[in-house]
Design a protein around this motif. Structure first.
Motif, PDB file in Angstrom:
ATOM      1  N   LYS A   1      39.722  18.130  30.244  1.00  0.00           N
ATOM      2  CA  LYS A   1      39.331  19.635  30.930  1.00  0.00           C
ATOM      3  C   LYS A   1      38.389  19.012  31.952  1.00  0.00           C
ATOM      4  O   LYS A   1      38.080  19.920  33.298  1.00  0.00           O
TER       5      LYS A   1
ATOM      6  N   ASN B   1      40.737  17.502  35.214  1.00  0.00           N
ATOM      7  CA  ASN B   1      41.321  18.535  35.808  1.00  0.00           C
ATOM      8  C   ASN B   1      40.083  19.259  36.597  1.00  0.00           C
ATOM      9  O   ASN B   1      40.503  19.361  38.416  1.00  0.00           O
ATOM     10  N   GLN B   2      39.403  18.882  36.570  1.00  0.00           N
ATOM     11  CA  GLN B   2      38.184  20.585  37.136  1.00  0.00           C
ATOM     12  C   GLN B   2      37.407  19.246  38.167  1.00  0.00           C
ATOM     13  O   GLN B   2      36.911  20.414  39.101  1.00  0.00           O
ATOM     14  N   ASN B   3      37.517  18.640  38.544  1.00  0.00           N
ATOM     15  CA  ASN B   3      36.596  17.915  38.974  1.00  0.00           C
ATOM     16  C   ASN B   3      37.290  16.832  40.339  1.00  0.00           C
ATOM     17  O   ASN B   3      37.089  16.273  40.947  1.00  0.00           O
TER      18      ASN B   3
ATOM     19  N   ASN C   1      40.650  16.249  40.028  1.00  0.00           N
ATOM     20  CA  ASN C   1      42.478  17.284  40.689  1.00  0.00           C
ATOM     21  C   ASN C   1      43.561  16.715  39.381  1.00  0.00           C
ATOM     22  O   ASN C   1      44.440  15.973  39.917  1.00  0.00           O
TER      23      ASN C   1
END
Length: 212
Positions: A43, A46-48, A50
């Motif tokens: 997670k 994915n958030q930081n 890419n």
């Protein structure tokens, strides 16, 4: 990107989804420890940075052909580790074919995992990964090397590795306990800044595995 395309070729399952996995092994050690670690790391990445990682991380056995479906495999535990002959051959083929294994000592596996790594690569020695290595440079900068997440034996965090043709294929992290820092906050009650350091270092490891 060129390296990523190479990984996609070597690991066709990634054409549909990018997945990372926990390594299941024999010997009695708790390979299943830190169950929230990889989902939280996925997670965060994915958030930081890419990535598009499946947050429902898989479990794969050391001797399974499914190992080749995962470009990044994480291993942890507190105790004994035993790889049988099939595991050894499978892990060696995986790591020499573009795979990446991160072993994070959850405290107590050091003497066992060093023995088993020697079985996988009898002609190679674990060497300390220098702080100048690119795995400490980005996406997040760690100029002093691994962060200290949990105290074990009052020793400096250590990064050990196996290199093949200049590429780090196996990273063994000791005296840091990154996986504990990736877990849900309420599991260990680590401060936010400590968990953030662990997740950022984890993101660096994932980034290196996917792009080198």
């Amino acid at each position: 990107m060129k390296k990523l395309l190479c990984i996609l070729f070597l690991f066709p399952a990634l054409a549909m989804a990018q997945e990372i996995a926990v390594l299941k092994y024999s010997g009695g050690g708790d390979w299943y420890g830190n169950p929230t670690s990889l989902p939280n790391l996925a997670k965060f990445c994915n958030q930081n940075i890419n990535t598009k990682l499946n947050s429902r991380t898989a479990t794969v056995e050391a001797g399974s052909p499914e190992l080749f479906s995962y470009p990044f495999v994480h291993m942890t535990g507190h105790g004994n580790v035993v790889f049988n002959d099939n595991d050894i051959v499978n892990l060696r083929n995986y790591l020499t074919s573009g795979g990446f294994l991160h072993i994070d000592d959850n405290y107590g596996m050091d003497q066992y995992i060093r023995r088993e790594i020697k079985k996988i690569f009898p002609d190679k020695e674990l060497v300390q990964v220098p702080v100048s290595h690119e795995i400490f440079k980005g996406p997040y900068s760690f100029p002093k090397g691994l962060p200290k997440i949990h105290e074990h034996d009052n020793k400096t965090p250590q990064a050990w590795g196996i290199f093949i043709e200049g590429r780090l294929v196996l990273l063994y992290t000791l005296e840091t306990d990154l996986g504990d820092g990736w877990e849900d906050q309420e599991v260990h009650n680590d401060p936010k800044e400590v968990r953030e350091k662990a997740l950022k270092m984890g993101a660096n490891i994932v980034n290196y595995a996917f792009n080198n």
